[in-house]
Write an enzyme that holds these catalytic residues in place. Structure first.
Site, PDB file in Angstrom:
ATOM      1  N   ARG A   1     -31.381   1.321 -27.965  1.00  0.00           N
ATOM      2  CA  ARG A   1     -32.558   2.059 -28.436  1.00  0.00           C
ATOM      3  C   ARG A   1     -33.167   2.853 -27.289  1.00  0.00           C
ATOM      4  O   ARG A   1     -33.074   2.462 -26.135  1.00  0.00           O
ATOM      5  CB  ARG A   1     -33.661   1.107 -28.877  1.00  0.00           C
ATOM      6  CG  ARG A   1     -33.394   0.229 -29.998  1.00  0.00           C
ATOM      7  CD  ARG A   1     -34.598  -0.697 -30.204  1.00  0.00           C
ATOM      8  NE  ARG A   1     -35.618  -0.051 -31.006  1.00  0.00           N
ATOM      9  CZ  ARG A   1     -35.566   0.007 -32.340  1.00  0.00           C
ATOM     10  NH1 ARG A   1     -34.571  -0.519 -32.996  1.00  0.00           N
ATOM     11  NH2 ARG A   1     -36.522   0.602 -33.023  1.00  0.00           N
TER      12      ARG A   1
ATOM     13  N   LYS B   1     -42.445   1.388 -35.918  1.00  0.00           N
ATOM     14  CA  LYS B   1     -43.143   2.011 -37.040  1.00  0.00           C
ATOM     15  C   LYS B   1     -44.302   1.143 -37.516  1.00  0.00           C
ATOM     16  O   LYS B   1     -45.330   1.657 -37.939  1.00  0.00           O
ATOM     17  CB  LYS B   1     -42.166   2.255 -38.196  1.00  0.00           C
ATOM     18  CG  LYS B   1     -41.383   3.538 -38.036  1.00  0.00           C
ATOM     19  CD  LYS B   1     -40.569   3.861 -39.269  1.00  0.00           C
ATOM     20  CE  LYS B   1     -39.290   3.074 -39.296  1.00  0.00           C
ATOM     21  NZ  LYS B   1     -38.395   3.452 -40.397  1.00  0.00           N
TER      22      LYS B   1
ATOM     23  N   GLU C   1     -35.284   4.021 -42.993  1.00  0.00           N
ATOM     24  CA  GLU C   1     -36.003   3.355 -44.056  1.00  0.00           C
ATOM     25  C   GLU C   1     -37.254   4.194 -44.300  1.00  0.00           C
ATOM     26  O   GLU C   1     -37.998   4.459 -43.356  1.00  0.00           O
ATOM     27  CB  GLU C   1     -36.380   1.944 -43.588  1.00  0.00           C
ATOM     28  CG  GLU C   1     -36.750   1.059 -44.730  1.00  0.00           C
ATOM     29  CD  GLU C   1     -37.220  -0.318 -44.282  1.00  0.00           C
ATOM     30  OE1 GLU C   1     -36.861  -0.757 -43.174  1.00  0.00           O
ATOM     31  OE2 GLU C   1     -37.961  -0.929 -45.062  1.00  0.00           O
TER      32      GLU C   1
HETATM   33  P1  ATP Z   1     -38.726   0.735 -36.350  1.00  0.00           P
HETATM   34  O1  ATP Z   1     -38.458  -0.514 -35.591  1.00  0.00           O
HETATM   35  O2  ATP Z   1     -39.533   1.738 -35.618  1.00  0.00           O
HETATM   36  O3  ATP Z   1     -39.258   0.481 -37.725  1.00  0.00           O
HETATM   37  P2  ATP Z   1     -36.174   1.060 -37.476  1.00  0.00           P
HETATM   38  O4  ATP Z   1     -34.952   0.817 -36.712  1.00  0.00           O
HETATM   39  O5  ATP Z   1     -36.561   0.006 -38.447  1.00  0.00           O
HETATM   40  O6  ATP Z   1     -37.327   1.439 -36.493  1.00  0.00           O
HETATM   41  P3  ATP Z   1     -35.077   2.908 -39.316  1.00  0.00           P
HETATM   42  O7  ATP Z   1     -35.777   3.829 -40.236  1.00  0.00           O
HETATM   43  O8  ATP Z   1     -34.350   1.764 -39.897  1.00  0.00           O
HETATM   44  O9  ATP Z   1     -36.138   2.403 -38.270  1.00  0.00           O
HETATM   45  O10 ATP Z   1     -34.143   3.724 -38.332  1.00  0.00           O
HETATM   46  C1  ATP Z   1     -33.190   4.681 -38.715  1.00  0.00           C
HETATM   47  C2  ATP Z   1     -32.174   4.784 -37.621  1.00  0.00           C
HETATM   48  O11 ATP Z   1     -32.787   5.147 -36.393  1.00  0.00           O
HETATM   49  C3  ATP Z   1     -31.472   3.460 -37.394  1.00  0.00           C
HETATM   50  O12 ATP Z   1     -30.091   3.692 -37.258  1.00  0.00           O
HETATM   51  C4  ATP Z   1     -32.084   2.962 -36.131  1.00  0.00           C
HETATM   52  O13 ATP Z   1     -31.180   2.149 -35.439  1.00  0.00           O
HETATM   53  C5  ATP Z   1     -32.421   4.244 -35.372  1.00  0.00           C
HETATM   54  N1  ATP Z   1     -33.514   4.021 -34.441  1.00  0.00           N
HETATM   55  C6  ATP Z   1     -34.724   3.506 -34.705  1.00  0.00           C
HETATM   56  N2  ATP Z   1     -35.466   3.400 -33.590  1.00  0.00           N
HETATM   57  C7  ATP Z   1     -34.706   3.872 -32.567  1.00  0.00           C
HETATM   58  C8  ATP Z   1     -34.896   4.021 -31.155  1.00  0.00           C
HETATM   59  N3  ATP Z   1     -36.034   3.663 -30.554  1.00  0.00           N
HETATM   60  N4  ATP Z   1     -33.879   4.548 -30.436  1.00  0.00           N
HETATM   61  C9  ATP Z   1     -32.755   4.925 -31.027  1.00  0.00           C
HETATM   62  N5  ATP Z   1     -32.508   4.811 -32.336  1.00  0.00           N
HETATM   63  C10 ATP Z   1     -33.463   4.287 -33.110  1.00  0.00           C
HETATM   64 MG    MG Z   2     -34.843  -0.529 -39.912  1.00  0.00          MG
END
Ligand code: ATP
Ligand code: MG
Length: 559
Positions: free
Chosen positions: A266, A276, A42
């Site tokens: 994760r 984030k 995102e």
């Molecule tokens: P955040 O909670 O930091 O905002 P998010 O999951 O909302 O993270 P996205 O931009 O949606 O962030 O993530 C893109 C991809 O990266 C998704 O497939 C997500 O599952 C993966 N991802 C995000 N954080 C992690 C993590 N700590 N470990 C492994 N994969 C991750």
């Molecule tokens: Mg997300």
């Protein structure tokens, strides 16, 4: 970009569960054109080390099995998203060493998603609901009790179509109406209790501008986007496993390409956090200097810190893919960085703040000698640097002890030590000021100990040094962990995670460097011999070079 290694195969470890699934699929001949994965960020922040893990999995699997990976921006939330993030994400992915097949945006599919929504309405499977979010929440029921049907649930197809089109045309205010799937308000899986498909949001979108004022929800978007792109393996983190039945339901109900979702745990790292939302708060409130502050767990942060893409890929490969949440030691990542830099980085000598002045009393005044040393000891015949030598130099304060502890092999009164690459010196006299502070050490050098001239005389200690007249003063930024608590995810919600910020996470100090360091224009961190790895920072000016400490050497020597 650095040279690439396919993840996994060469490390000789056993297959992870995703590799097992893919190998089975391929053995069954399911994907004759190869697999297709995607990385779906995102664009609401910068990528962090958790994303690196996801990138290594998605791109790594595709590389290993001759497939491809799309970059897909999950841009359905216009108020939080920005082109700044879109661009930064691409830069970070390339830096990590990956190249996507197609650059896609969920917003590219808004027309198709909208058409499918009308289709669901026409089939009596979606309706416009006028309840407030609060009413919907109250009527949703609980895991134990069924929910209550909305009073608007049985609107006619015609009315629903008209209202949905009016929603799209901008007739209603934010929150006034939503479009929901008509599934089952008593479903045991709460996700199926008439999930929201569209909400009204009068906001400017970084790509579609003001074309839309209704935006699709995550669950209604993700699976269909995967399906449109014909993603074979849609890999995401564990928290999405409860969404999977709904992901499948939309694909089956619409009868479109059957992408499948798989979940892994994760990545969490000690002494940092990777939400984030929280990282954005640290940036906005000035707790750090920006997304690329070298203490941040963002990819741009660790890059500025001097971590290498290769080390990150090795780390992700070593920790493997798990189905259970993992808290990894940041020290393990540091080890990967150290191992990579140890092999590749160039060496220079730098002394830290409080360095001790050494005067060689038997050195011929005005004489300058130049020594040559390899930039990397692994390549003795490779590129070298020239190091000047005269009778006045500085050594690190920890390399001299007036009252030495037992087994102290560095410089001490009456003791001998070798100056790296050059002569052996002996400390004859410790000169102090009226307060008793050491002003200088008066030493003599042994001319017969010159490397390459005659027999090699061995002494127990070898120390680094910098010549006073030729030394360049540099700013050194020394980093420690951003937080004081190892498991930041264990901080209870009623406590403020910012209370655990480490006040010692940045210490600015000064150093004196051998002149060749300032001529190094490589972009890899260098080794300050016997101290650690450092990288030149963009804050450097022609007057003063600034270096970030990447990581200490294993036998940690502190400035
Ligand atoms: P955040 O909670 O930091 O905002 P998010 O999951 O909302 O993270 P996205 O931009 O949606 O962030 O993530 C893109 C991809 O990266 C998704 O497939 C997500 O599952 C993966 N991802 C995000 N954080 C992690 C993590 N700590 N470990 C492994 N994969 C991750
Ligand atoms: Mg997300």
């Amino acid at each position: 970009m650095e040279e690439m290694n396919a993840t996994g195969a060469e490390s000789g470890r056993k297959l992870n569960f995703l590799e097992e699934i893919i190998e089975k699929d391929l053995a069954e001949g399911k994907f004759p054109d190869g697999i297709l994965t995607r990385f779906p960020p995102e664009p609401n922040g910068y990528l962090h080390l958790g994303h690196a893990k996801s990138l290594c999995i998605n791109f790594g699997l595709a590389q290993k099995y001759g497939g491809k990976t799309n970059l897909r921006y999950d841009d359905t939330n216009p108020t939080k998203e920005d082109v700044e993030y879109v661009d930064a994400i691409k830069e970070d992915i390339k830096w990590l060493g990956f190249q996507w097949e197609k650059e896609c945006y969920a917003s590219d599919y808004f027309d198709q998603l909208y058409a499918w929504a009308e289709q669901l309405i026409e089939r009596g499977m979606a309706y416009v609901d006028d309840q407030t979010l609060e009413e919907m929440r109250l009527n949703r029921g609980t895991v134990e009790t069924p929910g209550k049907d909305s009073p608007w649930r049985n609107r006619s197809v015609e009315e629903n179509l008209r209202l949905f089109r009016e929603m799209k045309a901008g007739k209603y205010a934010d929150g006034e109406k939503v479009l929901r799937a008509k599934i089952d308000m008593a479903h045991p899986n709460m996700m199926f209790r008439d999930p929201i498909l569209y909400r009204i949001k009068h906001a400017h979108h970084h790509r579609t501008g003001d074309k839309w004022c209704i935006y699709p929800m995550y669950d209604y978007t993700h699976g269909q986007c995967d399906s449109i792109e014909q993603i074979t393996h849609s890999i995401c983190t564990l928290e999405f496993d409860v969404h999977r039945p709904l992901y499948d339901w939309f694909i089956e109900t619409l009868g479109i390409y059957p992408s499948h979702q798989y979940e892994f745990a994760r990545l969490n790292l000690t002494y940092t956090l990777m939400s984030k939302r929280k990282l954005l708060e640290l940036v906005e409130k000035g707790y750090v200097s920006g997304w690329d502050d070298p203490r941040m767990p963002t990819l741009c942060g660790v890059r500025r810190r001097g971590y290498t893409a290769k080390a990150l890929r090795t780390f992700c490969d070593e920790i493997g893919v798990s189905k259970r949440d993992q808290l990894m030691e940041i020290a393990r990542l540091d080890n990967c960085v150290r191992a990579d830099l140890n092999e590749r980085s160039r060496r220079y000598m730098v002394v830290g703040e409080g360095a001790v002045k050494v005067v060689l009393t038997n050195w011929e005044p005005g004489k300058v000698e130049w020594f040559e040393a390899p930039l990397n000891p692994a390549e003795p015949e490779g590129p070298s640097r020239k190091i000047p030598f005269t009778g006045t130099l500085y050594i690190d304060k920890d390399d001299f002890m007036e009252v030495p502890v037992p087994k102290y092999h560095r410089l001490k009164p009456e003791g001998e030590v070798r100056l790296k690459y050059t002569y052996i010196i002996k400390c004859d006299e410790v000169v102090k000021d009226a307060e008793g502070n050491i002003v200088e050490l008066r030493c003599t050098y042994d001319p017969t100990s010159k490397p390459g001239a005659g027999e090699w005389r061995k002494v127990k200690g070898t120390i680094h040094w910098v010549i006073a007249e030729y030394g360049k003063s540099v700013e050194l930024r020394l980093y420690d962990t951003l937080f004081t608590e190892a498991d930041m995810s264990a901080i209870p919600e009623d406590k403020d995670y910012k209370d655990f910020l480490n006040p010692q996470s940045l210490i600015v100090t000064q150093g004196l460097a051998e002149p060749a360091l300032l001529e190094d224009d490589g972009d890899l961190a260098v080794q300050f011999e016997r101290v650690g790895y450092f990288i030149k920072d963009a804050d450097s000016t022609p007057e003063k070079a600034v270096f970030n400490k990447t990581v200490a050497l294993k036998d940690s020597f502190k400035f």
